[in-house]
Design a protein around this motif. Structure first.
Motif, PDB file in Angstrom:
ATOM      1  N   PHE A  12       0.699  -7.421   4.711  1.00 27.13           N
ATOM      2  CA  PHE A  12       0.858  -5.974   4.588  1.00 27.13           C
ATOM      3  C   PHE A  12       1.181  -5.623   3.134  1.00 27.13           C
ATOM      4  O   PHE A  12       1.965  -6.329   2.488  1.00 27.13           O
ATOM      5  CB  PHE A  12       1.954  -5.484   5.525  1.00 27.13           C
ATOM      6  CG  PHE A  12       1.627  -5.681   6.971  1.00 27.13           C
ATOM      7  CD1 PHE A  12       1.049  -4.666   7.716  1.00 27.13           C
ATOM      8  CD2 PHE A  12       1.883  -6.894   7.602  1.00 27.13           C
ATOM      9  CE1 PHE A  12       0.736  -4.840   9.052  1.00 27.13           C
ATOM     10  CE2 PHE A  12       1.575  -7.084   8.948  1.00 27.13           C
ATOM     11  CZ  PHE A  12       0.998  -6.059   9.670  1.00 27.13           C
ATOM     12  N   LEU A  13       0.590  -4.530   2.642  1.00 26.59           N
ATOM     13  CA  LEU A  13       0.703  -4.216   1.224  1.00 26.59           C
ATOM     14  C   LEU A  13       0.760  -2.713   0.992  1.00 26.59           C
ATOM     15  O   LEU A  13       0.072  -1.944   1.667  1.00 26.59           O
ATOM     16  CB  LEU A  13      -0.481  -4.831   0.464  1.00 26.59           C
ATOM     17  CG  LEU A  13      -0.560  -4.625  -1.057  1.00 26.59           C
ATOM     18  CD1 LEU A  13      -1.161  -5.859  -1.722  1.00 26.59           C
ATOM     19  CD2 LEU A  13      -1.402  -3.398  -1.403  1.00 26.59           C
ATOM     20  N   ASP A  14       1.584  -2.310   0.025  1.00 26.62           N
ATOM     21  CA  ASP A  14       1.634  -0.911  -0.398  1.00 26.62           C
ATOM     22  C   ASP A  14       1.974  -0.879  -1.882  1.00 26.62           C
ATOM     23  O   ASP A  14       2.689  -1.762  -2.378  1.00 26.62           O
ATOM     24  CB  ASP A  14       2.695  -0.136   0.385  1.00 26.62           C
ATOM     25  CG  ASP A  14       2.683   1.349   0.047  1.00 26.62           C
ATOM     26  OD1 ASP A  14       1.697   2.034   0.393  1.00 26.62           O
ATOM     27  OD2 ASP A  14       3.645   1.827  -0.574  1.00 26.62           O
ATOM     28  N   ILE A  15       1.438   0.103  -2.604  1.00 17.88           N
ATOM     29  CA  ILE A  15       1.735   0.216  -4.021  1.00 17.88           C
ATOM     30  C   ILE A  15       2.265   1.611  -4.337  1.00 17.88           C
ATOM     31  O   ILE A  15       2.017   2.566  -3.594  1.00 17.88           O
ATOM     32  CB  ILE A  15       0.502  -0.076  -4.905  1.00 17.88           C
ATOM     33  CG1 ILE A  15      -0.510   1.087  -4.839  1.00 17.88           C
ATOM     34  CG2 ILE A  15      -0.148  -1.386  -4.513  1.00 17.88           C
ATOM     35  CD1 ILE A  15      -1.656   0.945  -5.837  1.00 17.88           C
ATOM     36  N   GLU A  16       3.007   1.706  -5.424  1.00 13.42           N
ATOM     37  CA  GLU A  16       3.434   2.991  -5.974  1.00 13.42           C
ATOM     38  C   GLU A  16       2.939   3.083  -7.410  1.00 13.42           C
ATOM     39  O   GLU A  16       2.948   2.082  -8.142  1.00 13.42           O
ATOM     40  CB  GLU A  16       4.959   3.140  -5.929  1.00 13.42           C
ATOM     41  CG  GLU A  16       5.566   3.100  -4.538  1.00 13.42           C
ATOM     42  CD  GLU A  16       5.049   4.193  -3.620  1.00 13.42           C
ATOM     43  OE1 GLU A  16       4.674   5.281  -4.130  1.00 13.42           O
ATOM     44  OE2 GLU A  16       5.029   3.962  -2.396  1.00 13.42           O
ATOM     45  N   THR A  17       2.505   4.265  -7.787  1.00 18.27           N
ATOM     46  CA  THR A  17       1.987   4.482  -9.132  1.00 18.27           C
ATOM     47  C   THR A  17       2.668   5.684  -9.780  1.00 18.27           C
ATOM     48  O   THR A  17       3.268   6.515  -9.102  1.00 18.27           O
ATOM     49  CB  THR A  17       0.465   4.734  -9.092  1.00 18.27           C
ATOM     50  OG1 THR A  17       0.203   5.894  -8.296  1.00 18.27           O
ATOM     51  CG2 THR A  17      -0.278   3.537  -8.511  1.00 18.27           C
TER      52      THR A  17
END
Length: 237
Positions: A12-17
């Motif tokens: 599972f993966l999530d990014i913030e930019t």
């Protein structure tokens, strides 16, 4: 929808930019012109119409890989222990974007990770493309196989996108992760911030810890959504 054995092979993966610069004025003249063109197209504002270009940069630059930077990447996986699902998490959160992306690449190219399938909400349209583009912009080569979709047919891309799962072939609407967690009685992934505040936390407050917690919360919510869609109990806290 999925079996335990399948879910245990999901990463599972999530990014913030955030915008690449703290303020629009910090961009060089050429990049300012590029942004204005992009922003006017996005907001459907004509070239001669009044427009807050600087404000649009702070508001929307974070969603475009050409104008943003990755500030946090959270990953996780699920294991069942005595019939109870437990989540395991790791977050990469750095002020040095290249170093952060190098660490993510090193994780994704590990042999034990190669047969995992990336899973996230809107991961095909945002997280994976942004990671791939930002790695290339930062001179990180070669791309991990998980992110290198060049030449692949749509059905050859193995990512699990919970937004796509929920569409069931309907491409008219976008459904947020927050709405789905509400529908399925999943503890909200949101804290006292939302995605629009990440830029402030990063550039003004330099609060990587809060960004990391927010990002990891979305990973946990996505895990729980997959469990719910599969008719399973939520993660054990």
């Amino acid at each position: 929808m999925f079996t335990r054995q399948q879910i245990e092979k999901f990463l599972f993966l999530d990014i913030e930019t955030a915008p690449a610069k703290a303020e629009f004025a910090e961009l060089d003249e050429e990049m300012q012109l590029f942004w204005e063109k992009k922003a006017r197209q996005y907001y459907k504002v004509g070239p001669d119409e009044p427009f807050d270009v600087a404000g649009s940069y702070i508001e929307k630059a974070g969603i475009f890989a050409e104008f943003n930077r990755v500030v946090c990447v959270s990953v996780g996986y699920i294991r069942w222990v005595q019939d109870r699902a437990k989540g395991h998490f790791r977050s990469f959160c750095e002020f040095d974007e290249k170093d952060l992306l190098q660490q993510v690449r090193e994780l994704l190219i590990k042999p034990e990770v190669s047969d995992y399938r990336l899973c996230g909400h809107n991961i095909k349209e945002f997280d994976c493309p942004v990671l791939a583009r930002r790695m290339l912009i930062n001179g990180i080569h070669p791309l991990p196989d998980h992110l290198n979709n060049h030449g692949k047919k749509p059905w050859e891309i193995s990512h699990i996108d919970t937004l796509e799962l929920w569409k069931f072939g309907d491409f008219k609407n976008y459904t947020s992760l927050a709405l789905l967690t509400r529908l399925f009685n999943i503890p909200s992934p949101k804290s006292d911030i939302d995605g629009s505040q990440v830029a402030r936390l990063y550039w003004q407050e330099q609060d990587l810890e809060q960004i990391s917690q927010y990002c990891q919360g979305d990973v946990r919510a996505t895990m729980n959504l997959v469990l719910r869609l599969s008719g399973m109990e939520l993660l054990t806290e």
